[in-house]
Design an enzyme around this catalytic site. Structure first.
Site, PDB file in Angstrom:
ATOM      1  N   PRO A   9       0.797  -1.223   0.000  1.00 15.81           N
ATOM      2  CA  PRO A   9       0.000   0.000   0.000  1.00 15.81           C
ATOM      3  C   PRO A   9       0.833   1.278   0.000  1.00 15.81           C
ATOM      4  O   PRO A   9       1.876   1.361   0.635  1.00 15.81           O
ATOM      5  CB  PRO A   9      -0.824  -0.104   1.299  1.00 15.81           C
ATOM      6  N   ASN A  10       0.314   2.242  -0.738  1.00 18.44           N
ATOM      7  CA  ASN A  10       0.848   3.611  -0.837  1.00 18.44           C
ATOM      8  C   ASN A  10       2.137   3.710  -1.649  1.00 18.44           C
ATOM      9  O   ASN A  10       2.633   4.819  -1.895  1.00 18.44           O
ATOM     10  CB  ASN A  10       1.051   4.239   0.566  1.00 18.44           C
ATOM     11  N   ARG A  17       5.140  11.015  -2.460  1.00 17.06           N
ATOM     12  CA  ARG A  17       4.889  10.746  -1.037  1.00 17.06           C
ATOM     13  C   ARG A  17       6.183  10.890  -0.234  1.00 17.06           C
ATOM     14  O   ARG A  17       7.140  10.134  -0.476  1.00 17.06           O
ATOM     15  CB  ARG A  17       4.371   9.304  -0.922  1.00 17.06           C
ATOM     16  N   TYR A  22      11.336   8.665   1.198  1.00 14.64           N
ATOM     17  CA  TYR A  22      11.275   7.557   0.234  1.00 14.64           C
ATOM     18  C   TYR A  22      11.967   7.845  -1.100  1.00 14.64           C
ATOM     19  O   TYR A  22      12.053   6.957  -1.951  1.00 14.64           O
ATOM     20  CB  TYR A  22       9.807   7.175  -0.020  1.00 14.64           C
ATOM     21  N   ASN A  73       7.935  -5.433  -0.904  1.00 14.30           N
ATOM     22  CA  ASN A  73       7.883  -4.323   0.042  1.00 14.30           C
ATOM     23  C   ASN A  73       6.434  -4.281   0.526  1.00 14.30           C
ATOM     24  O   ASN A  73       5.557  -3.808  -0.200  1.00 14.30           O
ATOM     25  CB  ASN A  73       8.272  -2.995  -0.613  1.00 14.30           C
ATOM     26  N   ALA A  76       3.049  -0.619   4.963  1.00 10.59           N
ATOM     27  CA  ALA A  76       2.637  -0.653   6.373  1.00 10.59           C
ATOM     28  C   ALA A  76       2.151  -2.043   6.814  1.00 10.59           C
ATOM     29  O   ALA A  76       2.126  -2.328   8.017  1.00 10.59           O
ATOM     30  CB  ALA A  76       1.563   0.395   6.627  1.00 10.59           C
ATOM     31  N   GLU A  97      12.485  -9.126   1.828  1.00 11.34           N
ATOM     32  CA  GLU A  97      11.641  -8.018   2.288  1.00 11.34           C
ATOM     33  C   GLU A  97      12.445  -6.740   2.078  1.00 11.34           C
ATOM     34  O   GLU A  97      13.538  -6.607   2.632  1.00 11.34           O
ATOM     35  CB  GLU A  97      11.344  -8.254   3.783  1.00 11.34           C
ATOM     36  N   HIS A  99      12.667  -2.533   2.166  1.00 11.61           N
ATOM     37  CA  HIS A  99      12.125  -1.241   2.605  1.00 11.61           C
ATOM     38  C   HIS A  99      13.033  -0.146   2.099  1.00 11.61           C
ATOM     39  O   HIS A  99      14.257  -0.225   2.259  1.00 11.61           O
ATOM     40  CB  HIS A  99      12.037  -1.168   4.135  1.00 11.61           C
ATOM     41  N   ARG A 106      13.184   4.663  12.513  1.00  9.59           N
ATOM     42  CA  ARG A 106      12.012   5.539  12.417  1.00  9.59           C
ATOM     43  C   ARG A 106      11.117   5.355  13.650  1.00  9.59           C
ATOM     44  O   ARG A 106      11.609   5.013  14.715  1.00  9.59           O
ATOM     45  CB  ARG A 106      11.297   5.252  11.086  1.00  9.59           C
TER      46      ARG A 106
HETATM   47  C1  DQA Z   1       8.183   1.156   3.883  1.00 10.05           C
HETATM   48  C2  DQA Z   1       8.227   1.430   5.398  1.00 10.05           C
HETATM   49  C3  DQA Z   1       6.849   1.240   6.013  1.00 10.05           C
HETATM   50  O1  DQA Z   1       6.900   1.507   7.406  1.00 10.05           O
HETATM   51  C4  DQA Z   1       5.850   2.181   5.379  1.00 10.05           C
HETATM   52  O2  DQA Z   1       4.570   1.961   5.910  1.00 10.05           O
HETATM   53  C5  DQA Z   1       5.852   2.114   3.897  1.00 10.05           C
HETATM   54  C6  DQA Z   1       7.123   1.999   3.194  1.00 10.05           C
HETATM   55  C7  DQA Z   1       9.534   1.474   3.208  1.00 10.05           C
HETATM   56  O3  DQA Z   1       9.696   1.084   2.052  1.00 10.05           O
HETATM   57  O4  DQA Z   1      10.405   2.118   3.804  1.00 10.05           O
HETATM   58  O5  DQA Z   1       4.809   2.227   3.245  1.00 10.05           O
HETATM   59  O6  DQA Z   1       7.907  -0.218   3.681  1.00 10.05           O
END
Ligand code: DQA
Length: 142
Positions: A9-10, A17, A22, A73, A76, A97, A99, A106
C-alpha cells in the site's frame, strides 16, 4: 528462476509521497529499472502493486507455482499483517523483504516486522530504490 515482485500500500505514490524519506523515484521508474535488469539477467519477473491486503495475498497464492522467489515491500502491512506473513510462510521459497527507508531508525511501530523469524525471509532496508535492485541481484547470484 522466476521472480515475483510485490509492492504494498501507498507505494504507488512514490515520487510524491514523503520524498525526503522515500526518494523522488516513482514506482513506474523503479519497475522499469527492475524489468531492464531482469531482462539483462534473462530472469522472468512479474511485478504487482496493490493497496489491499487480500489482493497481495491472492496474488501470492495465484503465482505461487510460477514464482521461484519473491521480492516484497509490504509497506505498512509489514507491521501488522499476520495474514500476509502466513501467505509468505506458506509460499516458503526465498523471499526478500525490501524497505526504502530504514525502518529501524524511524517511529517505534515501524521497528517491528511481522516477517521476523520466517526462515525463508531476508531483509534489505534503508537503501532506497537500490534495495530492490540489490534484492534482484542477490537472488540471481548462482
Ligand atoms: C516502507 C516502510 C513502512 O513503514 C511504510 O509503511 C511504507 C514503506 C519502506 O519502504 O520504507 O509504506 O515499507
Amino acid at each position: 528462476m522466476n521472480i515475483l515482485i510485490l509492492h504494498g500500500p501507498n507505494l504507488n505514490l512514490l515520487g510524491e509521497r514523503d520524498p525526503e524519506i522515500y526518494g523522488k523515484t516513482t514506482l513506474d521508474e523503479i519497475n522499469a529499472e527492475l524489468q531492464k535488469k531482469a531482462d539483462s539477467l534473462s530472469v522472468p519477473v512479474r511485478i504487482f502493486q496493490s493497496n489491499h491486503e487480500g489482493s497481495l495475498i491472492d496474488h501470492i497464492h495465484r503465482e505461487r507455482k510460477w514464482g521461484d522467489a519473491l521480492i516484497i515491500n509490504p509497506g505498512a502491512f509489514t507491521h501488522y499483517s499476520y495474514a500476509l506473513r502466513d501467505a509468505i510462510e506458506a509460499f516458503s521459497k526465498p523471499t526478500i523483504e525490501v524497505h526504502l527507508s530504514d525502518i529501524m531508525k524511524r517511529e517505534e511501530f515501524r521497528k517491528h516486522s511481522v516477517l521476523d523469524g520466517l526462515k525463508n525471509v531476508r531483509r534489505i532496508t534503508g537503501r532506497g530504490a537500490e534495495g530492490y535492485y540489490e534484492a534482484l541481484r542477490s537472488l540471481t547470484i548462482k
